[in-house]
Design a protein around this motif. Structure first.
Motif, PDB file in Angstrom:
ATOM      1  N   ASN A  49     -13.013 -17.496   2.604  1.00  0.00           N
ATOM      2  CA  ASN A  49     -11.977 -16.930   1.736  1.00  0.00           C
ATOM      3  C   ASN A  49     -12.089 -15.404   1.699  1.00  0.00           C
ATOM      4  N   LEU A  50     -12.123 -14.789   2.887  1.00  0.00           N
ATOM      5  CA  LEU A  50     -12.186 -13.329   2.956  1.00  0.00           C
ATOM      6  C   LEU A  50     -10.854 -12.689   2.577  1.00  0.00           C
ATOM      7  N   LEU A  51      -9.776 -13.417   2.774  1.00  0.00           N
ATOM      8  CA  LEU A  51      -8.458 -12.949   2.335  1.00  0.00           C
ATOM      9  C   LEU A  51      -8.154 -13.635   1.007  1.00  0.00           C
ATOM     10  N   LYS A  52      -8.230 -12.860  -0.056  1.00  0.00           N
ATOM     11  CA  LYS A  52      -8.139 -13.430  -1.397  1.00  0.00           C
ATOM     12  C   LYS A  52      -6.754 -13.248  -2.011  1.00  0.00           C
ATOM     13  N   ASN A  53      -6.483 -14.081  -2.990  1.00  0.00           N
ATOM     14  CA  ASN A  53      -5.198 -14.060  -3.687  1.00  0.00           C
ATOM     15  C   ASN A  53      -5.414 -13.771  -5.170  1.00  0.00           C
ATOM     16  N   ASP A  54      -4.761 -12.715  -5.647  1.00  0.00           N
ATOM     17  CA  ASP A  54      -4.749 -12.425  -7.078  1.00  0.00           C
ATOM     18  C   ASP A  54      -3.535 -13.142  -7.667  1.00  0.00           C
ATOM     19  N   ARG A  55      -3.781 -14.272  -8.276  1.00  0.00           N
ATOM     20  CA  ARG A  55      -2.671 -15.111  -8.736  1.00  0.00           C
ATOM     21  C   ARG A  55      -1.834 -14.436  -9.812  1.00  0.00           C
ATOM     22  N   LYS A  56      -2.472 -13.612 -10.618  1.00  0.00           N
ATOM     23  CA  LYS A  56      -1.743 -12.962 -11.703  1.00  0.00           C
ATOM     24  C   LYS A  56      -0.639 -12.052 -11.175  1.00  0.00           C
ATOM     25  N   SER A  57      -0.949 -11.310 -10.107  1.00  0.00           N
ATOM     26  CA  SER A  57       0.046 -10.392  -9.533  1.00  0.00           C
ATOM     27  C   SER A  57       0.678 -10.946  -8.264  1.00  0.00           C
ATOM     28  N   ALA A  58       0.248 -12.156  -7.865  1.00  0.00           N
ATOM     29  CA  ALA A  58       0.755 -12.792  -6.639  1.00  0.00           C
ATOM     30  C   ALA A  58       0.543 -11.902  -5.417  1.00  0.00           C
ATOM     31  N   SER A  59      -0.572 -11.161  -5.424  1.00  0.00           N
ATOM     32  CA  SER A  59      -0.861 -10.241  -4.320  1.00  0.00           C
ATOM     33  C   SER A  59      -2.105 -10.695  -3.561  1.00  0.00           C
ATOM     34  N   TYR A  60      -2.289 -10.116  -2.363  1.00  0.00           N
ATOM     35  CA  TYR A  60      -3.402 -10.491  -1.496  1.00  0.00           C
ATOM     36  C   TYR A  60      -4.233  -9.258  -1.152  1.00  0.00           C
ATOM     37  N   TYR A  61      -5.528  -9.479  -0.967  1.00  0.00           N
ATOM     38  CA  TYR A  61      -6.431  -8.386  -0.627  1.00  0.00           C
ATOM     39  C   TYR A  61      -7.644  -8.956   0.096  1.00  0.00           C
TER      40      TYR A  61
ATOM     41  N   SER B  71      -5.153  -4.276   4.171  1.00  0.00           N
ATOM     42  CA  SER B  71      -6.393  -3.491   4.217  1.00  0.00           C
ATOM     43  C   SER B  71      -6.255  -2.137   3.539  1.00  0.00           C
ATOM     44  N   ASN B  72      -5.039  -1.759   3.178  1.00  0.00           N
ATOM     45  CA  ASN B  72      -4.803  -0.479   2.503  1.00  0.00           C
ATOM     46  C   ASN B  72      -5.004  -0.658   0.999  1.00  0.00           C
ATOM     47  N   PRO B  73      -6.061  -0.054   0.418  1.00  0.00           N
ATOM     48  CA  PRO B  73      -6.355  -0.278  -1.006  1.00  0.00           C
ATOM     49  C   PRO B  73      -5.287   0.260  -1.953  1.00  0.00           C
ATOM     50  N   SER B  74      -4.424   1.140  -1.461  1.00  0.00           N
ATOM     51  CA  SER B  74      -3.381   1.697  -2.325  1.00  0.00           C
ATOM     52  C   SER B  74      -2.150   0.797  -2.410  1.00  0.00           C
ATOM     53  N   ILE B  75      -2.143  -0.287  -1.626  1.00  0.00           N
ATOM     54  CA  ILE B  75      -1.000  -1.208  -1.608  1.00  0.00           C
ATOM     55  C   ILE B  75      -1.387  -2.530  -2.270  1.00  0.00           C
ATOM     56  N   ARG B  76      -0.568  -2.983  -3.193  1.00  0.00           N
ATOM     57  CA  ARG B  76      -0.741  -4.321  -3.767  1.00  0.00           C
ATOM     58  C   ARG B  76       0.175  -5.247  -2.968  1.00  0.00           C
ATOM     59  N   PHE B  77      -0.402  -5.841  -1.953  1.00  0.00           N
ATOM     60  CA  PHE B  77       0.389  -6.564  -0.961  1.00  0.00           C
ATOM     61  C   PHE B  77       0.848  -7.928  -1.479  1.00  0.00           C
ATOM     62  N   SER B  78       2.135  -8.161  -1.411  1.00  0.00           N
ATOM     63  CA  SER B  78       2.715  -9.428  -1.855  1.00  0.00           C
ATOM     64  C   SER B  78       4.048  -9.630  -1.145  1.00  0.00           C
ATOM     65  N   HIS B  79       4.610 -10.809  -1.311  1.00  0.00           N
ATOM     66  CA  HIS B  79       5.928 -11.078  -0.734  1.00  0.00           C
ATOM     67  C   HIS B  79       6.961 -10.115  -1.310  1.00  0.00           C
ATOM     68  N   LYS B  80       6.856  -9.852  -2.591  1.00  0.00           N
ATOM     69  CA  LYS B  80       7.776  -8.923  -3.247  1.00  0.00           C
ATOM     70  C   LYS B  80       7.636  -7.519  -2.681  1.00  0.00           C
ATOM     71  N   TYR B  81       6.386  -7.107  -2.426  1.00  0.00           N
ATOM     72  CA  TYR B  81       6.165  -5.776  -1.863  1.00  0.00           C
ATOM     73  C   TYR B  81       6.828  -5.652  -0.490  1.00  0.00           C
ATOM     74  N   VAL B  82       6.669  -6.670   0.333  1.00  0.00           N
ATOM     75  CA  VAL B  82       7.260  -6.648   1.676  1.00  0.00           C
ATOM     76  C   VAL B  82       8.779  -6.516   1.597  1.00  0.00           C
ATOM     77  N   LEU B  83       9.397  -7.289   0.717  1.00  0.00           N
ATOM     78  CA  LEU B  83      10.855  -7.251   0.590  1.00  0.00           C
ATOM     79  C   LEU B  83      11.345  -5.896   0.085  1.00  0.00           C
TER      80      LEU B  83
END
Length: 354
Positions: free
Chosen positions: A69-81, A18-30
């Protein structure tokens, strides 16, 4: 891992998404959350699936409009928003707790009246994020707040906010006139003299059988301090509010709060490209860096120590007044018609001091 730990992780993921400043992904978490460094991609995907189910279940009809599909996936960056602002799978408080907190804050106002404005803001935010049974969760943020201080019209804040959350049309006595409106957003604005509340609203058709389409194009601002009375509209009003409606976009291309009459235009007024020069020894240089005139602002340092600034914005009186107010700090270079308008205004003012 036990269920409590999984729930905590899901809540953390929900907050990050929910934080717009974060591009949330598995890589981001790690890379950024060491406590989840051992989370594999399979576990991560299961968590995403759980969050999707939770958020779709929570928002019901809204989720159906988005094909669940309120939780979307940006396939190009493998991120969720999340597809819309203010979407969350979890709340930190339940509704009962939030209402008790509001009651406590109302008591605090009686004890510390000098903090009334700040407490009203906190109460308003609680009402938005933890609505009671009568107030449905809406998909846009109905508040745009600024700094502390008492505001004209504060006594109508909660009532207007309740009507926004309920998507309920109302009738207001405004000065000597009456308006039928659907309030959609409350905004604070400081016009250089004092700060006050404004309500952004859609004026409604007098014929209740017609469906009113609600978009940013047909909105207008009302100064809350000029509202004399608020009353409910008893008849059924048919409203067409699209799921991507975001009233905050009304202010996207302007400085201040007032726009030119856009109701009868086929599209929004065009923006203009303003080029201005900031003096090399101006105190406003640092201020513009930390407080841009507009989100489109670009500043380019010059060899002589000055700066050239660019903004893309609608031509409004608030914009003109800003450059007049700080004419000794920066100068408009383009467009020429705006430059001439400022020059003529300053010239007329100088004539008064001869």
């Amino acid at each position: 891992m036990n269920s409590i730990e999984i729930l905590k992780r899901l809540k953390d993921f929900d907050e990050m998404i929910s934080n717009p400043s974060i591009r949330f992904s598995h890589k981001y978490v790690l890379n950024h959350r060491s406590e989840y460094a051992d989370i594999g991609i399979a576990t991560f995907n299961r968590d995403i699936k759980k969050l999707k189910d939770l958020v779709n279940q929570r928002y019901g009809e809204l989720a159906e409009l988005y094909d669940d599909n309120l939780l979307k996936n940006d396939r190009k960056s493998a991120s969720y928003y999340y597809a819309l602002p203010n979407i969350r799978a979890f709340d930190d408080l339940n509704t009962s707790d939030s209402q008790k907190l509001i009651e406590l804050l109302n008591t605090v106002i009686q004890l510390f009246p000098e903090n009334e404005a700040l407490i009203q803001k906190i109460t308003a935010k609680i009402n938005v994020n933890y609505p009671n049974k009568e107030n449905k969760k809406i998909h846009w943020d109905p508040l745009q707040l600024i700094f502390e201080g008492k505001r004209s019209g504060s006594h109508y804040l909660k009532e207007l906010l309740d009507y926004i959350l309920q998507k309920k049309p109302i009738k207001i006595s405004y000065g000597l006139k009456e308006y039928r409106i659907l309030p959609v957003l409350i905004k604070e604005y400081h016009n250089g003299w004092y700060a006050s509340w404004y309500v952004l609203a859609k004026e409604l058709e007098t014929n209740s059988h017609l469906t009113t389409s609600v978009s940013t194009k047909g909105l207008r601002c009302f100064a809350v301090e000029k509202i004399v009375k608020i009353s409910q509209i008893k008849e059924q009003i048919n409203l067409d509010i699209k799921p991507d409606f975001n009233p905050g976009l009304y202010f996207k291309n302007i400085l201040g709060i007032w726009r030119k009459n856009i109701e009868n235009l086929p599209h929004d007024p065009p923006t203009i490209e303003v080029k201005f020069k900031v003096k090399k020894d101006s105190w406003i240089k640092n201020y513009l860096t930390s407080h841009p005139i507009h989100f489109s602002q670009v500043l380019v340092n010059q060899e002589d120590g000055s700066q050239i600034g660019h903004i893309c914005i609608e031509d409004t009186e608030d914009l003109t007044n800003l450059f007049i107010k700080y004419a000794d700090q920066f100068t408009v270079l383009e467009p020429l018609n705006l430059r001439e308008k400022i020059k003529n205004s300053i010239r007329k003012s100088l004539e008064e001091y001869k």
